[in-house]
Write an enzyme that holds these catalytic residues in place. Structure first.
Site, short mmCIF file in Angstrom:
data_model
loop_
_atom_site.label_atom_id
_atom_site.label_comp_id
_atom_site.label_asym_id
_atom_site.label_seq_id
_atom_site.Cartn_x
_atom_site.Cartn_y
_atom_site.Cartn_z
NE ARG A 1 -2.23 -1.63 3.25
CZ ARG A 1 -2.68 -1.98 4.46
NH1 ARG A 1 -3.82 -1.52 4.90
NH2 ARG A 1 -1.99 -2.81 5.22
N GLY B 1 4.12 1.78 -1.09
CA GLY B 1 5.29 1.90 -1.95
C GLY B 1 5.94 0.56 -2.24
CD GLU B 2 8.67 0.93 -6.61
OE1 GLU B 2 9.86 1.25 -6.38
OE2 GLU B 2 8.11 1.10 -7.70
CB VAL B 3 9.67 -4.14 -0.46
CG1 VAL B 3 10.79 -4.73 0.41
CG2 VAL B 3 8.53 -3.65 0.43
CE LYS C 1 6.47 -0.85 3.82
NZ LYS C 1 5.83 -1.47 4.98
CG ASP D 1 -2.23 -4.26 8.31
OD1 ASP D 1 -3.24 -4.96 8.03
OD2 ASP D 1 -1.51 -3.73 7.44
N1 LIG Z 1 12.38 -7.48 5.00
C1 LIG Z 1 11.93 -8.11 3.93
N2 LIG Z 1 12.61 -9.15 3.43
C2 LIG Z 1 12.16 -9.81 2.32
N3 LIG Z 1 11.02 -9.50 1.68
C3 LIG Z 1 10.28 -8.48 2.14
C4 LIG Z 1 10.69 -7.72 3.27
N4 LIG Z 1 9.76 -6.77 3.52
C5 LIG Z 1 8.82 -6.92 2.57
N5 LIG Z 1 9.12 -7.93 1.73
C6 LIG Z 1 8.35 -8.39 0.55
O1 LIG Z 1 7.76 -7.26 -0.05
C7 LIG Z 1 6.35 -7.43 -0.14
C8 LIG Z 1 5.68 -6.08 0.00
O2 LIG Z 1 5.72 -5.66 1.33
P1 LIG Z 1 4.80 -4.51 1.87
O3 LIG Z 1 4.84 -4.56 3.33
O4 LIG Z 1 5.16 -3.21 1.22
O5 LIG Z 1 3.36 -4.87 1.33
P2 LIG Z 1 2.37 -6.04 1.73
O6 LIG Z 1 2.65 -6.51 3.12
O7 LIG Z 1 2.42 -7.09 0.66
O8 LIG Z 1 1.00 -5.31 1.72
P3 LIG Z 1 0.50 -4.18 2.72
O9 LIG Z 1 0.85 -2.89 2.08
O10 LIG Z 1 -0.95 -4.42 2.81
O11 LIG Z 1 1.22 -4.38 4.02
C9 LIG Z 1 6.00 -8.42 0.97
O12 LIG Z 1 4.82 -9.09 0.70
C10 LIG Z 1 7.22 -9.34 0.94
O13 LIG Z 1 7.07 -10.30 -0.04
MG LIG Z 2 3.11 -5.42 4.52
#
Ligand SMILES: Nc1ncnc2c1ncn2[C@@H]1O[C@H](COP(=O)(O)OP(=O)(O)OP(=O)(O)O)[C@@H](O)[C@H]1O
Ligand SMILES: [Mg+2]
Length: 493
Positions: free
Chosen positions: A205, A207-209, A222, A323
């Site tokens: 929600r 941005g990008e990881v 993130k 969450d």
């Molecule tokens: N520390 C991390 N190590 C490895 N992968 C990660 C890490 N943090 C996030 N990710 C990957 O990036 C994806 C996106 O994470 P993000 O928290 O931005 O969104 P989300 O959890 O999928 O959705 P929301 O925005 O509803 O929380 C995750 O689902 C995961 O696969």
């Molecule tokens: Mg998340």
């Protein structure tokens, strides 16, 4: 010989602190939404500059009393960094420079007079104080050398950043020194600015990881968009709560906001876990009963740590996640899990029995919302309510996990909770009808009764998702039950 000087120096400092005890300070803050922050009663304004890639980078912010005590050296001036704490409103507005430019000389008798009358005696006084401080420090250093590093002593940021330090070392230093709330701001910024981004690994929600490299090690970055600055700030703030660090909470490394002239990049750096989220993992793999128990135990341990209040100067407030879902749990290489995404979390102040931010009614992911959130009957004045709502979500995560547990070669496909009852992006209304009106919960298959581990997991999840939130188990109870299960030798049958 140094005592009288030291005493008057201390007296001056005490005077400054006492004068500020009654009210907080307003300070310039780069990391804050409106570029202003307010300290608590005995905090300070922070002003610093550091040379990064030959450029001066400044950080201005508020300092909490604990940061002043343990984490940050207030005064320092070196070739590569300079910092200053001050104690009046917006006193950190001035811009520090590593090599201050010489002010233009204004010829005139009064200027010269001023220099002679004010500056020279002040300099002499400063030299006197500095000499006193050096003598005291000299003694102290000799003592420290003789007695090794005192764990209570704050670590020098240059020592932290020595080139042979790995992430593990830094995180170890962080947890054994200072206030227990994280790395000093300049160290965080230095780490963030030396990360090389490798590939995008997910989108959420906010941005990008990305997977990034820092000194050859993987880190997760993130990247928030500027309009989500509040979320970035909040998540960084929660991760830096004193004593939050735990083996089942995502390891926070650094937050940084980098202004490139036209926009601001907001980064949150954390440990990288190559398996990704529990959602990703369960989609790809099934787990054995032992694997399921290890994952369930680590999620429950992480949540129990979040929920727990630890009293004392090095304590932590109780925190509710708000969450919790399989996408916000990450799976480590060793098969345990960490809870991530603390951006919506709330902290409890047990002295005033209040919650640290104004809480809007419905935050989180609709599919995982507890019945009392869906029908808005939740008592927002009680912190206990938020913990109980987390437990409901935990029950749903356990259900997703148990479905993928392979017993005698039998398991179910991966599904999200209520997959068979609501559309793929359900509205609150869709969820409310199912969860509150029809009082439905995910199905617990009969065959789970024939395996002890599955039977206990089934019973646990039922006790997590009761409509009556007061009847739900606590995180600590869940943790204990799962840990008993892990102690049973033969959980396979
Ligand atoms: N520390 C991390 N190590 C490895 N992968 C990660 C890490 N943090 C996030 N990710 C990957 O990036 C994806 C996106 O994470 P993000 O928290 O931005 O969104 P989300 O959890 O999928 O959705 P929301 O925005 O509803 O929380 C995750 O689902 C995961 O696969
Ligand atoms: Mg998340």
């Amino acid at each position: 010989m140094t005592c009288p000087r030291k005493q008057s120096f201390h007296a001056a400092l005490i005077f400054l602190f006492v004068a500020q005890l009654t009210a907080g300070l307003k300070c310039v803050c780069h990391l804050c939404a409106n570029h202003t922050c307010e300290t608590s009663a005995d905090g300070a304004c922070w002003n610093s500059v550091m040379l990064i890639d030959g450029k001066e980078e400044t950080v201005k912010s508020c300092l909490s009393p604990s940061e002043m005590k343990g984490q940050v050296f207030c005064y320092s001036s070196r070739n590569v960094s300079k910092r200053n704490c001050c104690f009046t409103d917006f006193c950190n507005n001035e811009t520090l420079h590593i090599h201050p430019e010489r002010p233009l000389e204004e010829p005139g008798w009064s200027r010269l007079q001023l220099t002679v009358v004010i500056v020279v005696p002040s300099c002499l006084l400063c030299v006197g104080i500095l000499l006193g401080v050096f003598v005291v420090q000299g003694h102290h250093c000799a003592y420290s050398r003789a007695h090794k590093q005192d764990p209570e002593e704050p670590l020098d940021d240059q020592m932290l950043m020595s080139p042979d330090k790995s992430l593990k070392d830094l995180i170890y230093d962080m947890s054994t020194s200072g206030s227990g709330s994280g790395l000093p701001l300049l160290v965080q910024r230095t780490i963030a600015r030396t990360i090389v981004l490798q590939e995008i690994i997910g989108k959420g929600r906010y941005g990008e990881v990305w997977r990034g490299k820092w000194r050859g090690e993987d880190v997760a970055v993130k990247i928030f968009s500027t309009r989500d600055e509040r979320s970035w700030f909040r998540e960084a703030e929660i991760y830096q709560t004193i004593m939050l660090r735990h083996e089942n909470i995502l390891g926070f490394i650094a937050a940084d906001n980098k202004d490139n002239g036209s926009w601001t990049q907001l980064w949150l750096v954390s440990e990288y876990h190559e398996h990704g989220s529990l959602y990703d993992y369960l989609n790809r793999y099934t787990v054995s009963t032992e694997g399921m128990i290890i994952l369930a135990l680590s999620i429950a341990s992480g949540l129990a740590h979040l929920h727990m209040e630890i009293i004392g100067t090095q304590g932590k407030p109780a925190i509710a996640h708000r969450d919790l879902k399989s996408k916000n749990v990450l799976v480590k290489k060793n098969g345990t899990a960490v809870i991530a995404d603390l951006g919506l979390a709330v902290k409890h102040d047990s002295n005033t029995n209040t919650i640290d931010i104004p809480s809007n009614h419905r935050v989180g992911t609709k599919r995982y919302m507890a019945p009392e959130i869906l029908d808005e009957s939740i008592n927002m004045n009680s912190f206990e309510s938020f913990k109980r709502a987390d437990i409901y979500s935990l029950g749903l995560v356990f259900w997703e996990l148990a479905r993928r547990c392979s017993v005698r070669g039998l398991h179910e496909d991966f599904q999200l909770p209520y997959y068979d009852l609501v559309p793929s992006d359900p509205s609150v209304e869709d969820m409310r009808k199912v969860v509150c009106d029809q009082k439905l919960r995910p199905n617990i298959p009969n065959q789970w009764q024939s395996c002890e581990a599955m039977r206990v997991m089934g019973k646990l999840m039922r006790e997590c998702w009761y409509t009556n939130s007061a009847a739900r188990l606590t995180a600590l109870r869940v943790k204990k039950t799962v840990s008993h299960l892990s102690a049973i030798k033969d959980v396979k049958e």
